[in-house]
Design a protein around this motif. Sequence first.
Motif, PDB file in Angstrom:
ATOM      1  N   MET A  92      36.276  40.872  40.015  1.00  0.00           N
ATOM      2  CA  MET A  92      35.945  41.172  41.403  1.00  0.00           C
ATOM      3  C   MET A  92      36.230  40.008  42.351  1.00  0.00           C
ATOM      4  O   MET A  92      35.734  39.988  43.467  1.00  0.00           O
ATOM      5  CB  MET A  92      34.463  41.545  41.508  1.00  0.00           C
ATOM      6  CG  MET A  92      34.024  42.674  40.601  1.00  0.00           C
ATOM      7  SD  MET A  92      34.843  44.242  40.973  1.00  0.00           S
ATOM      8  CE  MET A  92      34.089  44.650  42.541  1.00  0.00           C
ATOM      9  N   SER A  93      37.035  39.055  41.917  1.00  0.00           N
ATOM     10  CA  SER A  93      37.271  37.862  42.735  1.00  0.00           C
ATOM     11  C   SER A  93      38.595  37.881  43.473  1.00  0.00           C
ATOM     12  O   SER A  93      38.830  37.045  44.344  1.00  0.00           O
ATOM     13  CB  SER A  93      37.215  36.614  41.848  1.00  0.00           C
ATOM     14  OG  SER A  93      38.280  36.617  40.910  1.00  0.00           O
ATOM     15  N   ILE A 111      42.003  41.993  46.772  1.00  0.00           N
ATOM     16  CA  ILE A 111      40.761  42.701  47.079  1.00  0.00           C
ATOM     17  C   ILE A 111      41.031  43.874  48.009  1.00  0.00           C
ATOM     18  O   ILE A 111      40.378  44.917  47.930  1.00  0.00           O
ATOM     19  CB  ILE A 111      39.744  41.720  47.696  1.00  0.00           C
ATOM     20  CG1 ILE A 111      39.326  40.686  46.646  1.00  0.00           C
ATOM     21  CG2 ILE A 111      38.518  42.456  48.225  1.00  0.00           C
ATOM     22  CD1 ILE A 111      38.380  39.628  47.163  1.00  0.00           C
ATOM     23  N   SER A 112      42.016  43.737  48.887  1.00  0.00           N
ATOM     24  CA  SER A 112      42.323  44.803  49.838  1.00  0.00           C
ATOM     25  C   SER A 112      42.824  46.067  49.160  1.00  0.00           C
ATOM     26  O   SER A 112      42.769  47.153  49.754  1.00  0.00           O
ATOM     27  CB  SER A 112      43.369  44.318  50.849  1.00  0.00           C
ATOM     28  OG  SER A 112      44.552  43.902  50.192  1.00  0.00           O
ATOM     29  N   SER A 113      43.315  45.946  47.922  1.00  0.00           N
ATOM     30  CA  SER A 113      43.805  47.124  47.199  1.00  0.00           C
ATOM     31  C   SER A 113      42.701  47.821  46.399  1.00  0.00           C
ATOM     32  O   SER A 113      42.940  48.869  45.806  1.00  0.00           O
ATOM     33  CB  SER A 113      44.944  46.728  46.254  1.00  0.00           C
ATOM     34  OG  SER A 113      44.479  45.860  45.237  1.00  0.00           O
ATOM     35  N   MET A 114      41.500  47.254  46.382  1.00  0.00           N
ATOM     36  CA  MET A 114      40.382  47.861  45.667  1.00  0.00           C
ATOM     37  C   MET A 114      39.778  48.978  46.512  1.00  0.00           C
ATOM     38  O   MET A 114      39.968  49.007  47.732  1.00  0.00           O
ATOM     39  CB  MET A 114      39.309  46.809  45.361  1.00  0.00           C
ATOM     40  CG  MET A 114      39.762  45.678  44.477  1.00  0.00           C
ATOM     41  SD  MET A 114      38.404  44.474  44.208  1.00  0.00           S
ATOM     42  CE  MET A 114      39.267  43.226  43.229  1.00  0.00           C
ATOM     43  N   PRO A 115      39.029  49.892  45.894  1.00  0.00           N
ATOM     44  CA  PRO A 115      38.300  50.894  46.679  1.00  0.00           C
ATOM     45  C   PRO A 115      37.316  50.220  47.636  1.00  0.00           C
ATOM     46  O   PRO A 115      36.887  49.084  47.405  1.00  0.00           O
ATOM     47  CB  PRO A 115      37.564  51.713  45.607  1.00  0.00           C
ATOM     48  CG  PRO A 115      38.312  51.459  44.344  1.00  0.00           C
ATOM     49  CD  PRO A 115      38.883  50.088  44.442  1.00  0.00           C
ATOM     50  N   GLU A 116      36.964  50.927  48.690  1.00  0.00           N
ATOM     51  CA  GLU A 116      36.099  50.333  49.711  1.00  0.00           C
ATOM     52  C   GLU A 116      34.755  49.896  49.146  1.00  0.00           C
ATOM     53  O   GLU A 116      34.225  48.840  49.517  1.00  0.00           O
ATOM     54  CB  GLU A 116      35.895  51.327  50.858  1.00  0.00           C
ATOM     55  CG  GLU A 116      37.159  51.586  51.678  1.00  0.00           C
ATOM     56  CD  GLU A 116      36.884  52.456  52.888  1.00  0.00           C
ATOM     57  OE1 GLU A 116      35.707  52.789  53.114  1.00  0.00           O
ATOM     58  OE2 GLU A 116      37.845  52.795  53.607  1.00  0.00           O
ATOM     59  N   TRP A 117      34.176  50.698  48.240  1.00  0.00           N
ATOM     60  CA  TRP A 117      32.887  50.321  47.670  1.00  0.00           C
ATOM     61  C   TRP A 117      33.011  49.045  46.836  1.00  0.00           C
ATOM     62  O   TRP A 117      32.090  48.213  46.815  1.00  0.00           O
ATOM     63  CB  TRP A 117      32.321  51.449  46.812  1.00  0.00           C
ATOM     64  CG  TRP A 117      33.192  51.846  45.655  1.00  0.00           C
ATOM     65  CD1 TRP A 117      34.131  52.836  45.632  1.00  0.00           C
ATOM     66  CD2 TRP A 117      33.192  51.266  44.346  1.00  0.00           C
ATOM     67  NE1 TRP A 117      34.739  52.905  44.396  1.00  0.00           N
ATOM     68  CE2 TRP A 117      34.169  51.962  43.587  1.00  0.00           C
ATOM     69  CE3 TRP A 117      32.472  50.242  43.733  1.00  0.00           C
ATOM     70  CZ2 TRP A 117      34.451  51.654  42.255  1.00  0.00           C
ATOM     71  CZ3 TRP A 117      32.740  49.933  42.408  1.00  0.00           C
ATOM     72  CH2 TRP A 117      33.719  50.637  41.693  1.00  0.00           C
ATOM     73  N   ALA A 118      34.155  48.867  46.167  1.00  0.00           N
ATOM     74  CA  ALA A 118      34.361  47.646  45.381  1.00  0.00           C
ATOM     75  C   ALA A 118      34.571  46.444  46.289  1.00  0.00           C
ATOM     76  O   ALA A 118      34.130  45.330  45.975  1.00  0.00           O
ATOM     77  CB  ALA A 118      35.559  47.823  44.448  1.00  0.00           C
ATOM     78  N   ILE A 164      31.272  45.090  47.256  1.00  0.00           N
ATOM     79  CA  ILE A 164      30.607  44.367  46.168  1.00  0.00           C
ATOM     80  C   ILE A 164      31.155  42.954  46.037  1.00  0.00           C
ATOM     81  O   ILE A 164      30.419  42.013  45.694  1.00  0.00           O
ATOM     82  CB  ILE A 164      30.775  45.146  44.850  1.00  0.00           C
ATOM     83  CG1 ILE A 164      30.018  46.481  44.920  1.00  0.00           C
ATOM     84  CG2 ILE A 164      30.284  44.334  43.663  1.00  0.00           C
ATOM     85  CD1 ILE A 164      30.193  47.345  43.700  1.00  0.00           C
ATOM     86  N   THR A 165      32.437  42.755  46.322  1.00  0.00           N
ATOM     87  CA  THR A 165      33.042  41.430  46.147  1.00  0.00           C
ATOM     88  C   THR A 165      32.410  40.373  47.046  1.00  0.00           C
ATOM     89  O   THR A 165      32.492  39.177  46.755  1.00  0.00           O
ATOM     90  CB  THR A 165      34.554  41.480  46.428  1.00  0.00           C
ATOM     91  OG1 THR A 165      34.785  41.912  47.780  1.00  0.00           O
ATOM     92  CG2 THR A 165      35.253  42.416  45.467  1.00  0.00           C
ATOM     93  N   TYR A 166      31.775  40.795  48.134  1.00  0.00           N
ATOM     94  CA  TYR A 166      31.119  39.818  48.996  1.00  0.00           C
ATOM     95  C   TYR A 166      29.946  39.144  48.296  1.00  0.00           C
ATOM     96  O   TYR A 166      29.531  38.043  48.688  1.00  0.00           O
ATOM     97  CB  TYR A 166      30.643  40.485  50.288  1.00  0.00           C
ATOM     98  CG  TYR A 166      31.756  40.780  51.255  1.00  0.00           C
ATOM     99  CD1 TYR A 166      32.321  39.769  52.022  1.00  0.00           C
ATOM    100  CD2 TYR A 166      32.249  42.069  51.402  1.00  0.00           C
ATOM    101  CE1 TYR A 166      33.357  40.037  52.915  1.00  0.00           C
ATOM    102  CE2 TYR A 166      33.286  42.358  52.288  1.00  0.00           C
ATOM    103  CZ  TYR A 166      33.833  41.331  53.044  1.00  0.00           C
ATOM    104  OH  TYR A 166      34.866  41.608  53.917  1.00  0.00           O
ATOM    105  N   ALA A 167      29.402  39.790  47.271  1.00  0.00           N
ATOM    106  CA  ALA A 167      28.305  39.210  46.496  1.00  0.00           C
ATOM    107  C   ALA A 167      28.808  38.371  45.330  1.00  0.00           C
ATOM    108  O   ALA A 167      28.022  37.958  44.473  1.00  0.00           O
ATOM    109  CB  ALA A 167      27.388  40.315  45.975  1.00  0.00           C
ATOM    110  N   ASN A 168      30.101  38.085  45.296  1.00  0.00           N
ATOM    111  CA  ASN A 168      30.715  37.313  44.223  1.00  0.00           C
ATOM    112  C   ASN A 168      31.074  35.923  44.755  1.00  0.00           C
ATOM    113  O   ASN A 168      32.014  35.784  45.546  1.00  0.00           O
ATOM    114  CB  ASN A 168      31.961  38.030  43.721  1.00  0.00           C
ATOM    115  CG  ASN A 168      32.625  37.300  42.568  1.00  0.00           C
ATOM    116  OD1 ASN A 168      32.141  36.275  42.090  1.00  0.00           O
ATOM    117  ND2 ASN A 168      33.750  37.819  42.116  1.00  0.00           N
TER     118      ASN A 168
END
Length: 352
Positions: free
Chosen positions: A283-284, A290-297, A300-304
Amino acid sequence: MLRYLIEKEFRQLKRNSFLPKLILVFPCMIMLVLPWAATLEIEDLRIALIDHDRSTTSERLTHRIEASRYFVLTGFPSTYREGIELIEKDKADILLEIPRDFEKDIINGRDASALIAVNAVNGTKGGLGNVYLTQILQSQPSQSSVRYLFNPHLEYKVFMVPAMMTMVLVLLCGFLPALNVVGEKEAGTIEQINVTPVSRFTFILAKLLPYWLIGFIVLSLCMALAWAVYGLTPAGNLLNIYLAALVFIFVVSGLGLVISNYSATMQQAMFVMWFCMLIFILMSGLFTPISSMPEWAQVITYANPLRHFMEVMRMVYLKGSGLTDILPQLGILSAFAVTFYGWAIISYKKQQ
């Protein structure tokens, strides 16, 4: 008191025959092996080509494919069926069929089409191969020019090397101190510490300081290897990297303390650390944007915390960003550090 506890930690580290070797070998392996292995570049794709046009344009296209570092011509089947058989027998990854009147359509201004058949068992390999070949087919001479900023040669290793350094700090400054504390629990020596006048702050600080120092030394070693092996030096101020590394070390060491407080054995701590490391890496944005991940993912990356430090490393290393540019990431990392240390203090119960 703190001085003698730190001296004890260094003596224990010296007596361990395996750990000093790991501290030196691990960053070298990270910097020398992973940037070559952990790459999304696909080269030497085997391509079979069917040329029904037999024109100057199709011949020029064939030469461009041969000259590309992404493709290796493995055959010239005469029919589509023969080309598909090459893919089925794993003798080719891509089949390109150039139709008749290909050159005529281009000269007359009509859309010239060609058939591309891709072995998509490996979706990433097949997708990138199709993109590479499509770019060659669609490229036409023009007056426009392309300039690639920050990575002019499109080297994937340039993108990966700064991010790899974060993994070294996570292990050395986060997980090793936590395992050290849990080892004290298993050996029963932490109970002896708890009945001494040593405060919890002094005890924890003595556990962390040696690994903080080692982390900075190894980070400097990694940057030296990046310069010596890849010719990569920071485009920005080196002090910004050390400042961000200091804040990030506080974050990962705080997380390590939290894990050690809830772990009774080394096995428990190692399992939790492996789980955290796996989530952090995936998730880093280390391998995939990160832009290619689903919106919900993406949320979550902001908590990483690993995501934010990787952004700082790439911004300073590649773009030459200054302190004002990385302040948002430093603020988020500082919030993580305060949260983890507060959690660690609350969860740590010293027995009187």
